[in-house]
Write a protein that holds these residues in place. Structure first.
Motif, mmCIF file in Angstrom:
data_model
loop_
_atom_site.group_PDB
_atom_site.id
_atom_site.type_symbol
_atom_site.label_atom_id
_atom_site.label_comp_id
_atom_site.label_asym_id
_atom_site.label_seq_id
_atom_site.Cartn_x
_atom_site.Cartn_y
_atom_site.Cartn_z
ATOM 1 N N SER A 45 0.837 -1.201 0.000
ATOM 2 C CA SER A 45 0.000 0.000 0.000
ATOM 3 C C SER A 45 0.872 1.252 0.000
ATOM 4 C CB SER A 45 -0.929 -0.002 1.199
ATOM 5 O OG SER A 45 -0.181 0.093 2.383
ATOM 6 N N PRO A 46 0.434 2.298 -0.633
ATOM 7 C CA PRO A 46 -0.772 2.472 -1.416
ATOM 8 C C PRO A 46 -0.605 1.850 -2.809
ATOM 9 C CG PRO A 46 0.413 4.531 -1.376
ATOM 10 C CD PRO A 46 1.185 3.557 -0.513
ATOM 11 N N LEU A 47 -1.587 1.087 -3.214
ATOM 12 C CA LEU A 47 -1.520 0.369 -4.477
ATOM 13 C C LEU A 47 -1.498 1.312 -5.678
ATOM 14 C CD1 LEU A 47 -3.939 -2.605 -3.775
ATOM 15 C CD2 LEU A 47 -1.453 -2.574 -3.656
ATOM 16 N N ILE A 48 -2.079 2.491 -5.518
ATOM 17 C CA ILE A 48 -2.112 3.451 -6.627
ATOM 18 C C ILE A 48 -0.706 3.972 -6.955
ATOM 19 C CG2 ILE A 48 -2.538 5.537 -5.289
ATOM 20 C CD1 ILE A 48 -4.754 5.840 -7.726
ATOM 21 N N ILE A 49 0.206 3.826 -6.017
ATOM 22 C CA ILE A 49 1.600 4.216 -6.252
ATOM 23 C C ILE A 49 2.436 2.997 -6.657
ATOM 24 C CG2 ILE A 49 3.680 5.165 -5.176
ATOM 25 C CD1 ILE A 49 1.786 7.340 -5.027
ATOM 26 N N SER A 50 2.248 1.884 -5.963
ATOM 27 C CA SER A 50 3.113 0.731 -6.193
ATOM 28 C C SER A 50 2.831 0.028 -7.520
ATOM 29 C CB SER A 50 3.013 -0.252 -5.031
ATOM 30 O OG SER A 50 1.700 -0.701 -4.865
ATOM 31 N N TYR A 51 1.581 -0.066 -7.943
ATOM 32 C CA TYR A 51 1.282 -0.769 -9.189
ATOM 33 C C TYR A 51 1.808 -0.045 -10.430
ATOM 34 C CZ TYR A 51 -1.364 -4.705 -7.320
ATOM 35 O OH TYR A 51 -1.719 -5.869 -6.698
ATOM 36 N N PRO A 52 1.639 1.265 -10.571
ATOM 37 C CA PRO A 52 2.275 1.937 -11.725
ATOM 38 C C PRO A 52 3.799 1.835 -11.683
ATOM 39 C CG PRO A 52 0.547 3.311 -10.864
ATOM 40 C CD PRO A 52 0.713 2.181 -9.891
ATOM 41 N N GLY A 53 4.365 1.871 -10.476
ATOM 42 C CA GLY A 53 5.815 1.700 -10.356
ATOM 43 C C GLY A 53 6.255 0.321 -10.803
ATOM 44 N N LEU A 54 5.496 -0.697 -10.432
ATOM 45 C CA LEU A 54 5.812 -2.053 -10.869
ATOM 46 C C LEU A 54 5.613 -2.211 -12.372
ATOM 47 C CD1 LEU A 54 4.292 -4.126 -7.950
ATOM 48 C CD2 LEU A 54 6.684 -4.051 -8.627
ATOM 49 N N LEU A 55 4.584 -1.567 -12.912
ATOM 50 C CA LEU A 55 4.365 -1.602 -14.360
ATOM 51 C C LEU A 55 5.564 -1.018 -15.092
ATOM 52 C CD1 LEU A 55 2.246 -2.202 -16.637
ATOM 53 C CD2 LEU A 55 1.650 0.200 -16.458
#
Length: 105
Positions: free
Chosen positions: A81-91
Protein backbone atom coordinates in the motif's frame (compact mmCIF):
# COMPACT_ATOMS: atom_id res chain seq x y z
CA UNK A 1 9.27 44.21 11.45
CA UNK A 2 11.77 41.71 12.71
CA UNK A 3 15.24 41.85 11.20
CA UNK A 4 18.02 39.31 11.58
CA UNK A 5 21.55 40.54 10.98
CA UNK A 6 23.11 38.88 7.94
CA UNK A 7 19.76 37.86 6.44
CA UNK A 8 20.37 39.67 3.15
CA UNK A 9 23.76 38.01 2.79
CA UNK A 10 22.26 34.60 3.57
CA UNK A 11 19.48 35.13 1.00
CA UNK A 12 22.06 36.11 -1.60
CA UNK A 13 24.03 32.92 -0.93
CA UNK A 14 20.87 30.80 -1.12
CA UNK A 15 19.93 32.38 -4.47
CA UNK A 16 23.42 31.76 -5.78
CA UNK A 17 23.31 28.10 -4.67
CA UNK A 18 19.87 27.65 -6.26
CA UNK A 19 21.15 29.02 -9.56
CA UNK A 20 24.14 26.68 -9.38
CA UNK A 21 21.94 23.64 -8.69
CA UNK A 22 19.58 24.57 -11.51
CA UNK A 23 22.51 24.79 -13.92
CA UNK A 24 23.97 21.50 -12.69
CA UNK A 25 20.63 19.73 -13.03
CA UNK A 26 19.60 21.39 -16.28
CA UNK A 27 22.54 20.09 -18.31
CA UNK A 28 21.86 16.36 -17.66
CA UNK A 29 18.12 16.84 -18.17
CA UNK A 30 18.64 18.52 -21.54
CA UNK A 31 21.17 15.86 -22.56
CA UNK A 32 18.80 13.03 -21.64
CA UNK A 33 15.90 14.66 -23.46
CA UNK A 34 17.95 15.17 -26.60
CA UNK A 35 19.33 11.63 -26.49
CA UNK A 36 15.75 10.36 -26.37
CA UNK A 37 15.21 11.70 -29.86
CA UNK A 38 16.78 8.59 -31.40
CA UNK A 39 14.46 6.19 -33.16
CA UNK A 40 13.10 3.37 -31.04
CA UNK A 41 13.25 -0.15 -32.41
CA UNK A 42 10.19 -1.16 -34.39
CA UNK A 43 8.66 -4.62 -34.61
CA UNK A 44 6.91 -5.60 -37.82
CA UNK A 45 3.55 -7.30 -37.25
CA UNK A 46 1.51 -8.29 -40.32
CA UNK A 47 3.23 -5.65 -42.43
CA UNK A 48 2.83 -2.79 -39.96
CA UNK A 49 5.70 -1.52 -37.83
CA UNK A 50 4.92 -1.00 -34.14
CA UNK A 51 7.33 0.60 -31.66
CA UNK A 52 9.15 -1.79 -29.35
CA UNK A 53 8.08 0.07 -26.23
CA UNK A 54 4.46 -0.79 -27.01
CA UNK A 55 5.19 -4.50 -26.77
CA UNK A 56 7.18 -3.95 -23.59
CA UNK A 57 4.22 -2.09 -22.10
CA UNK A 58 1.76 -4.83 -23.08
CA UNK A 59 4.07 -7.51 -21.68
CA UNK A 60 4.51 -5.50 -18.49
CA UNK A 61 0.73 -5.22 -18.12
CA UNK A 62 0.43 -9.00 -18.45
CA UNK A 63 3.20 -9.50 -15.89
CA UNK A 64 1.48 -7.04 -13.58
CA UNK A 65 -1.74 -9.04 -13.91
CA UNK A 66 0.12 -12.19 -12.84
CA UNK A 67 1.77 -10.27 -10.02
CA UNK A 68 -1.61 -8.96 -8.86
CA UNK A 69 -3.04 -12.48 -8.90
CA UNK A 70 -0.11 -13.67 -6.73
CA UNK A 71 -0.42 -10.74 -4.31
CA UNK A 72 -4.20 -11.14 -4.02
CA UNK A 73 -4.01 -14.90 -3.48
CA UNK A 74 -1.39 -14.49 -0.73
CA UNK A 75 -3.18 -11.42 0.72
CA UNK A 76 -0.09 -9.22 0.57
CA UNK A 77 -1.91 -6.04 -0.52
CA UNK A 78 -1.22 -4.30 2.80
CA UNK A 79 2.54 -4.59 2.30
CA UNK A 80 2.28 -2.83 -1.07
CA UNK A 81 0.00 0.00 0.00
CA UNK A 82 -0.77 2.47 -1.42
CA UNK A 83 -1.52 0.37 -4.48
CA UNK A 84 -2.11 3.45 -6.63
CA UNK A 85 1.60 4.22 -6.25
CA UNK A 86 3.11 0.73 -6.19
CA UNK A 87 1.28 -0.77 -9.19
CA UNK A 88 2.28 1.94 -11.73
CA UNK A 89 5.81 1.70 -10.36
CA UNK A 90 5.81 -2.05 -10.87
CA UNK A 91 4.37 -1.60 -14.36
CA UNK A 92 7.23 0.74 -15.22
CA UNK A 93 9.77 -1.65 -13.67
CA UNK A 94 8.45 -4.62 -15.63
CA UNK A 95 8.42 -2.59 -18.85
CA UNK A 96 12.03 -1.47 -18.39
CA UNK A 97 13.16 -5.01 -17.58
CA UNK A 98 11.43 -6.31 -20.72
CA UNK A 99 12.98 -3.49 -22.75
CA UNK A 100 16.47 -4.46 -21.56
CA UNK A 101 15.83 -8.14 -22.20
CA UNK A 102 14.30 -7.74 -25.65
CA UNK A 103 15.96 -4.67 -27.16
CA UNK A 104 19.35 -4.19 -25.47
CA UNK A 105 22.14 -4.37 -28.02
Amino acid sequence: DYYLPGTAEMLRKVKMMCKLWIRLLLIPVIASVLSGCALSPSVPVFGAAFPGWLFCFIGAALLLGLFHWLVASKQWQESLSPLIISYPGLLFLFAVILWFILFAN
